[in-house]
Design an enzyme around this catalytic site. Structure first.
Site, mmCIF file in Angstrom:
data_model
loop_
_atom_site.group_PDB
_atom_site.id
_atom_site.type_symbol
_atom_site.label_atom_id
_atom_site.label_comp_id
_atom_site.label_asym_id
_atom_site.label_seq_id
_atom_site.Cartn_x
_atom_site.Cartn_y
_atom_site.Cartn_z
ATOM 1 N N LYS A 88 0.839 -1.213 0.000
ATOM 2 C CA LYS A 88 0.000 0.000 0.000
ATOM 3 C C LYS A 88 0.872 1.260 0.000
ATOM 4 O O LYS A 88 0.627 2.174 -0.789
ATOM 5 C CB LYS A 88 -0.915 -0.051 1.225
ATOM 6 C CG LYS A 88 -1.862 1.113 1.358
ATOM 7 C CD LYS A 88 -3.049 0.752 2.229
ATOM 8 C CE LYS A 88 -2.785 0.878 3.714
ATOM 9 N NZ LYS A 88 -2.745 2.267 4.189
ATOM 10 N N SER A 89 1.870 1.304 0.859
ATOM 11 C CA SER A 89 2.725 2.504 0.934
ATOM 12 C C SER A 89 3.409 2.776 -0.404
ATOM 13 O O SER A 89 3.475 3.916 -0.870
ATOM 14 C CB SER A 89 3.832 2.313 1.975
ATOM 15 O OG SER A 89 3.327 2.440 3.258
ATOM 16 N N ARG B 149 2.890 5.998 -3.352
ATOM 17 C CA ARG B 149 4.026 6.783 -3.851
ATOM 18 C C ARG B 149 4.184 6.629 -5.361
ATOM 19 O O ARG B 149 4.557 7.570 -6.056
ATOM 20 C CB ARG B 149 5.304 6.354 -3.121
ATOM 21 C CG ARG B 149 5.336 6.853 -1.675
ATOM 22 C CD ARG B 149 6.242 5.977 -0.822
ATOM 23 N NE ARG B 149 6.438 6.503 0.518
ATOM 24 C CZ ARG B 149 5.578 6.367 1.528
ATOM 25 N NH1 ARG B 149 4.451 5.722 1.355
ATOM 26 N NH2 ARG B 149 5.852 6.876 2.720
ATOM 27 N N GLN C 232 5.511 9.543 6.862
ATOM 28 C CA GLN C 232 4.540 10.409 6.188
ATOM 29 C C GLN C 232 4.999 11.864 6.220
ATOM 30 O O GLN C 232 4.898 12.571 5.215
ATOM 31 C CB GLN C 232 3.160 10.255 6.826
ATOM 32 C CG GLN C 232 2.576 8.869 6.569
ATOM 33 C CD GLN C 232 1.182 8.698 7.116
ATOM 34 O OE1 GLN C 232 0.729 9.480 7.948
ATOM 35 N NE2 GLN C 232 0.501 7.661 6.666
ATOM 36 N N ASP D 267 2.961 -0.647 11.732
ATOM 37 C CA ASP D 267 1.618 -1.116 11.371
ATOM 38 C C ASP D 267 1.379 -2.571 11.785
ATOM 39 O O ASP D 267 0.260 -3.077 11.648
ATOM 40 C CB ASP D 267 1.391 -0.969 9.854
ATOM 41 C CG ASP D 267 1.317 0.500 9.452
ATOM 42 O OD1 ASP D 267 1.024 1.336 10.324
ATOM 43 O OD2 ASP D 267 1.556 0.806 8.270
ATOM 44 N N ARG E 196 -4.870 2.355 18.393
ATOM 45 C CA ARG E 196 -4.599 0.905 18.298
ATOM 46 C C ARG E 196 -4.156 0.295 19.627
ATOM 47 O O ARG E 196 -4.258 -0.924 19.803
ATOM 48 C CB ARG E 196 -3.567 0.636 17.191
ATOM 49 C CG ARG E 196 -4.182 0.818 15.820
ATOM 50 C CD ARG E 196 -3.247 0.506 14.665
ATOM 51 N NE ARG E 196 -4.012 0.522 13.429
ATOM 52 C CZ ARG E 196 -3.480 0.664 12.222
ATOM 53 N NH1 ARG E 196 -2.165 0.798 12.073
ATOM 54 N NH2 ARG E 196 -4.249 0.658 11.157
HETATM 55 C C1 S3P Z 1 3.022 5.146 6.127
HETATM 56 C C2 S3P Z 1 3.754 5.455 7.235
HETATM 57 C C3 S3P Z 1 3.387 5.072 8.604
HETATM 58 C C4 S3P Z 1 2.324 3.978 8.591
HETATM 59 C C5 S3P Z 1 1.241 4.235 7.615
HETATM 60 C C6 S3P Z 1 1.783 4.361 6.208
HETATM 61 C C7 S3P Z 1 3.485 5.606 4.817
HETATM 62 O O1 S3P Z 1 2.893 6.198 9.273
HETATM 63 O O2 S3P Z 1 1.767 3.830 9.889
HETATM 64 O O3 S3P Z 1 0.301 3.177 7.641
HETATM 65 O O4 S3P Z 1 3.023 5.086 3.788
HETATM 66 O O5 S3P Z 1 4.353 6.493 4.794
HETATM 67 P P1 S3P Z 1 3.914 7.219 9.992
HETATM 68 O O6 S3P Z 1 5.000 7.445 9.037
HETATM 69 O O7 S3P Z 1 3.138 8.460 10.257
HETATM 70 O O8 S3P Z 1 4.347 6.519 11.247
#
Ligand code: S3P
Length: 435
Positions: free
Chosen positions: A20-21, A25, A163, A308, A339
């Site tokens: 997903k991440s 991107r 993020q 996660d 969580r």
């Molecule tokens: C993600 C970063 C994580 C993660 C989120 C997805 C990302 O959050 O918990 O599910 O895709 O960059 P944080 O970077 O805020 O910890």
């Protein structure tokens, strides 16, 4: 929609949906690159759909094709209406950054859960570029009035969050000077790796990222399987006698693989084969077989690298011998649900000793027979799937709000049932699927 997850060992060979991440991107960078990129293997859940729709609203051309999606980049324009990130923090935060540095004026909103999550942590660094960012008491809705070609600048992360780091990097893509982002703690480095893939000059060492001025050219990109999705299967296999599961082509980026390290520390029978790199990301096949686990302490950068996966690690802890302590995980309180509180409630609902602390939990392991329960995930996809893993060795648990699983893992219940059906699976899906 409710789903009942039955007891049963997990066996066989499988693949999980695209990461997903990385998928978020891929659509964002392709939408900012010159030319047409083909993205294959992307995650098709609701979160990534929100990103696809948003980059299209900003001017990119996104088209489904046989092997995935073709994305043609463009100079972004102001969207006609608000950008709806729905449940997706990554969509909202990374695109706020991209708009802030590309002269875009946009309003961001999201669902009830996303509207509760903190946005000032993104707004603060972006304002130093000269962008105007107005939050609603620190949350969504947020309006962004971006600048064009900001000056080079140094940033220090206030929380080790990929993020925030990525929002800053996307904001600085069109900068005239060098961007330096410090204060990281090995948060996921997918943005940095992908920027390189799209031809940018970027260096990173887990603490500091340096991005030099340049442009991005279209590139094809194959998204690996999502380790965070595979994690539910790994933990269920690790704790359920008779399990032997192989997940092929899954991402094993060291900034994401805290789940594998934690399971190894707990004594899991885990092997990693066919390690290779695909379009800048480490990928491998991971096999997990049942073996009794022992309790461990989880903290520091292991938490960042498994952020996660903490809910499903709580499930592993419930079945391990001894008391597991999780600390340094206060970030979990501001995810799709709180969580820490949600997992403590789920475990206690199954008569497992779980105590909340301000930044984590302690979990008393050695769960024997867990009574069948109907549990709520509080609309949190990762909690709903962790409950499936909790049911595998002993119980039969019903998740009464399982539609949220489609946020990251459409088809999860069917794949789970298939892994158990090689034995005697009892997973049942009832009610309407999420739209
Ligand atoms: C993600 C970063 C994580 C993660 C989120 C997805 C990302 O959050 O918990 O599910 O895709 O960059 P944080 O970077 O805020 O910890």
């Amino acid at each position: 929609m409710s789903v009942s997850f039955g007891a049963g060992r997990l066996r066989g060979t499988m693949r999980v949906p695209g990461d997903k991440s990385i998928s978020h991107r891929a659509f964002m960078l392709a939408a900012l690159a010159e030319g047409t990129s083909v993205i294959s293997g992307a995650n098709e859940g609701a979160d990534v759909r929100a990103t696809r729709d948003a980059v299209a609203a900003l001017g990119a051309r996104v088209e489904p094709i046989a092997v995935g999606f073709s994305v043609t980049g463009s100079a972004w324009h102001d969207p006609h209406g608000p950008l709806d990130a729905r449940n997706s923090g990554t969509t909202a935060r990374l695109l706020m950054g991209a708009c802030a540095g590309h002269g875009v004026h946009a309003r961001f909103d999201g669902d009830e859960s996303l509207r509760r999550r903190p946005m000032e942590r993104i707004a603060r660094p972006l304002r130093t570029l000269g962008a105007e960012i107005v939050t609603t008491s620190g949350r969504l809705p947020v309006s962004v009035r971006g600048v064009r070609s900001p000056d080079g600048r140094e940033f220090e992360l206030e929380v080790p969050s990929a993020q925030i780091k990525s929002a800053i990097l996307l904001a600085m893509l069109a900068a005239r000077g060098v961007a330096v982002v410090g204060g990281d703690q090995r948060s996921r480095d997918h943005t940095e790796r992908m920027l390189r893939h799209f031809g940018r000059d970027v260096s990173f060492d887990g603490r500091t990222v340096v991005l030099r001025p340049g442009t991005m050219q279209a590139r094809d990109l194959r998204v690996p399987g999502d380790l965070s999705a595979a994690a539910f299967f790994f933990v269920a296999a690790a704790i359920t006698p008779g399990s032997d599961l192989l997940v092929r082509d899954v991402g094993v980026n060291p900034t994401r693989s805290g789940i594998l390290d934690a399971l190894e520390l707990m004594g899991a029978d885990l092997s990693i084969a066919r390690r290779r790199e695909v379009d800048g990301e480490p990928v491998a096949d991971v096999r997990v077989r049942y073996r009794p686990l022992k309790a461990i302490e989880i903290g520091g950068d292991l938490v960042v690298r498994a952020i996660d996966e903490i809910p499903v690690l709580c499930v592993a802890a419930a079945h391990a011998q001894g008391t597991t302590t999780i600390r340094d995980a206060a970030e979990l309180r501001v995810k799709e649900s709180d969580r820490i509180a949600t997992m403590a409630a789920v475990l206690r609902g199954c008569c497992i000793g779980a105590q909340e602390t301000s930044d984590g939990l302690t979990i008393v392991g050695g769960a024997a027979r867990i009574p069948d329960k109907t549990l709520t995930s509080r609309g949190d996809h990762r909690i709903a799937m962790a409950i499936a893993a909790l049911a595998a060795p002993t119980g039969g648990h019903t998740v009464d709000d399982a539609a949220c699983i489609a946020i990251s893992f459409p088809g999860f219940a069917e794949l789970w049932a298939a892994a158990q059906a090689r034995d005697a699976g009892t997973t049942k899906v009832s009610g309407e699927a999420a739209g």
